[in-house]
Write an enzyme that holds these catalytic residues in place. Structure first.
Site, PDB file in Angstrom:
ATOM      1  N   TYR A  48       0.846  -1.188   0.000  1.00 33.13           N
ATOM      2  CA  TYR A  48       0.000   0.000   0.000  1.00 33.13           C
ATOM      3  C   TYR A  48       0.883   1.241   0.000  1.00 33.13           C
ATOM      4  CZ  TYR A  48      -3.479   3.435   1.514  1.00 33.13           C
ATOM      5  OH  TYR A  48      -4.305   4.527   1.592  1.00 33.13           O
ATOM      6  N   ASP A  62      -0.811  15.942   6.150  1.00 29.37           N
ATOM      7  CA  ASP A  62      -1.698  15.281   5.194  1.00 29.37           C
ATOM      8  C   ASP A  62      -2.980  16.096   5.035  1.00 29.37           C
ATOM      9  OD1 ASP A  62      -2.892  13.433   3.522  1.00 29.37           O
ATOM     10  OD2 ASP A  62      -3.546  12.130   5.158  1.00 29.37           O
ATOM     11  N   ASP A  89      -3.047   5.360  -2.898  1.00 31.68           N
ATOM     12  CA  ASP A  89      -3.964   6.337  -2.310  1.00 31.68           C
ATOM     13  C   ASP A  89      -4.033   7.532  -3.258  1.00 31.68           C
ATOM     14  OD1 ASP A  89      -5.268   8.272  -0.848  1.00 31.68           O
ATOM     15  OD2 ASP A  89      -4.004   8.099   0.934  1.00 31.68           O
ATOM     16  N   ASP A  91      -6.254   9.972  -3.020  1.00 32.35           N
ATOM     17  CA  ASP A  91      -6.954  11.068  -2.342  1.00 32.35           C
ATOM     18  C   ASP A  91      -8.321  11.325  -2.991  1.00 32.35           C
ATOM     19  OD1 ASP A  91      -5.017  11.379  -0.420  1.00 32.35           O
ATOM     20  OD2 ASP A  91      -3.944  12.949  -1.481  1.00 32.35           O
ATOM     21  N   HIS A 116      -7.536   4.030  -4.669  1.00 36.47           N
ATOM     22  CA  HIS A 116      -8.809   4.432  -4.062  1.00 36.47           C
ATOM     23  C   HIS A 116      -9.013   5.934  -4.172  1.00 36.47           C
ATOM     24  CE1 HIS A 116      -7.095   5.866  -0.196  1.00 36.47           C
ATOM     25  NE2 HIS A 116      -6.414   4.751  -0.104  1.00 36.47           N
ATOM     26  N   GLU A 118     -11.562   9.033  -2.712  1.00 41.84           N
ATOM     27  CA  GLU A 118     -12.397   9.302  -1.555  1.00 41.84           C
ATOM     28  C   GLU A 118     -13.407  10.417  -1.815  1.00 41.84           C
ATOM     29  OE1 GLU A 118      -9.601  12.026   1.269  1.00 41.84           O
ATOM     30  OE2 GLU A 118      -8.789  10.090   0.618  1.00 41.84           O
ATOM     31  N   CYS A 126      -6.627  14.197   6.811  1.00 38.25           N
ATOM     32  CA  CYS A 126      -6.354  12.826   7.236  1.00 38.25           C
ATOM     33  C   CYS A 126      -7.651  12.181   7.692  1.00 38.25           C
ATOM     34  CB  CYS A 126      -5.328  12.830   8.363  1.00 38.25           C
ATOM     35  SG  CYS A 126      -5.079  11.205   9.127  1.00 38.25           S
ATOM     36  N   ARG A 161     -13.522   5.005  -1.486  1.00 37.58           N
ATOM     37  CA  ARG A 161     -13.399   5.287  -0.047  1.00 37.58           C
ATOM     38  C   ARG A 161     -14.439   6.327   0.348  1.00 37.58           C
ATOM     39  NH1 ARG A 161      -8.112   7.783   3.184  1.00 37.58           N
ATOM     40  NH2 ARG A 161      -9.318   9.322   4.360  1.00 37.58           N
ATOM     41  N   GLU A 191     -13.945   4.471   5.821  1.00 36.15           N
ATOM     42  CA  GLU A 191     -12.882   4.950   6.694  1.00 36.15           C
ATOM     43  C   GLU A 191     -13.404   5.232   8.100  1.00 36.15           C
ATOM     44  OE1 GLU A 191     -10.044   4.866   7.580  1.00 36.15           O
ATOM     45  OE2 GLU A 191      -8.826   6.467   6.716  1.00 36.15           O
ATOM     46  N   ASN A 213      -8.903  -0.205   7.282  1.00 37.07           N
ATOM     47  CA  ASN A 213      -7.683   0.553   7.551  1.00 37.07           C
ATOM     48  C   ASN A 213      -7.312   0.408   9.019  1.00 37.07           C
ATOM     49  OD1 ASN A 213      -5.607   2.386   7.788  1.00 37.07           O
ATOM     50  ND2 ASN A 213      -6.852   4.194   7.402  1.00 37.07           N
TER      51      ASN A 213
END
Length: 299
Positions: A48, A62, A89, A91, A116, A118, A126, A161, A191, A213
């Site tokens: 990952y 982040d 990731d 985002d 992914h 989101e 974050c 996500r 998440e 996660n």
């Protein structure tokens, strides 16, 4: 030698097969290419690449400060050195649906097997911090449709996500997960769920694989792989664990070096030179050199 021999297409196909098998796919987070090689050496299913880790590695929080170019570059560096599939990731996809489409194609070119997207607003936060905001249903589903439509390799896994649990609760999370699956998501990533019962409820509501996660110091309890498997989780990530361990060890070593002037007391904790050489394949490079530079200049 140099880079992986398994093609990106083969990695995607293998990941698809693993997801279809129903087995729990375990993906520790790599903070650089070398740690990705260590993950492979230790026998895990994949790697990952966390946006939080990339931000931290750049010395940034982040909060959506990294760029698509930075994310694609780091994923390319990691994907090309390991035979394992890489989950990236991505985002929020770095903008509007057309930006999401470009993000997908850039990461596909970088060699990832999955990514992914989101549903947070831009700039994102974050996933385990308070104060997150999410977009509406229409925007969230447009992002996933754009991602699915943009991929050239149908085996590229698009994971949706959702961060809505911390904002509007579990029932809304389940409803959004269903909408994201209807939009074409191959898997869902709810998440910051707070219990095994919540994971089980989301999994029961969708007919695609679900990702958990297990990040330390967050809102989710750190469940074991057996616990997650028992409630139907299909993929588990540990995004920042290796970075946290490495940084903690580095800090201890630096404090010792500052006070004692030597790291002799830490030698037993260090990766030995021979193990590092084995990990990066020094012998393979040496054999390659010897096969070419096999002449001697006469006296």
């Amino acid at each position: 030698m140099l880079y992986a021999t398994t093609t990106a297409a083969e990695k995607r196909q293998r990941l698809r097969q693993r997801l279809a098998s129903g087995e729990l796919v375990q993906l520790p987070g790599a903070f650089n290419p070398l740690s990705a090689k260590l993950i492979e050496q230790c026998g895990f299913d994949g790697v990952y690449v966390s946006g939080a880790v990339l931000s931290a590695d750049l010395g940034l929080p982040d909060i959506g400060l990294t760029t698509l170019s930075e994310v694609a570059t780091r994923n390319r560096q990691i994907a090309r050195v390991t035979e394992l599939p890489v989950l990236a990731d991505a985002d929020t996809g770095f903008g509007e649906p057309i930006n999401v489409a470009r993000t997908v194609q850039e990461l596909e070119e970088a060699g990832v097997a999955a990514l992914h997207i989101e549903d947070q607003v831009n700039p994102k936060r974050c996933g385990h911090l308070d104060g997150k905001q999410v977009v509406d249903d229409a925007t969230a589903t447009k992002r996933i449709r754009a991602a699915v439509d943009a991929r050239r390799d149908p085996n590229l896994v698009v994971v949706a996500r959702t961060d809505i649990r911390a904002v509007e609760g579990l029932e809304v999370t389940i409803a959004r997960a269903k909408r994201l699956v209807d939009a074409g998501a191959d898997a869902v990533f709810p998440e910051a769920l707070e219990s095994l019962a919540e994971f089980e409820a989301v999994r029961a509501a969708v007919d695609v694989p679900m990702l958990a996660n297990m990040t330390e110091f967050g809102k989710s309890e750190l469940f074991t792989t057996d616990q997650l498997r028992d409630v139907g989780v299909n993929v588990v990530i540990w995004p920042v664990s290796l970075l946290r361990m490495a940084m903690s060890a580095a800090e201890r070593a630096l404090r010792t070096l500052r006070t004692e002037g030597t790291l002799v007391s830490h030698l037993e904790e260090m990766q030995h030179r021979r193990d590092l050489y084995d990990l990066v394949g020094y012998e393979d490079y040496n054999r390659f050199d010897e096969s070419i530079f096999n002449f001697r200049v006469a006296d």
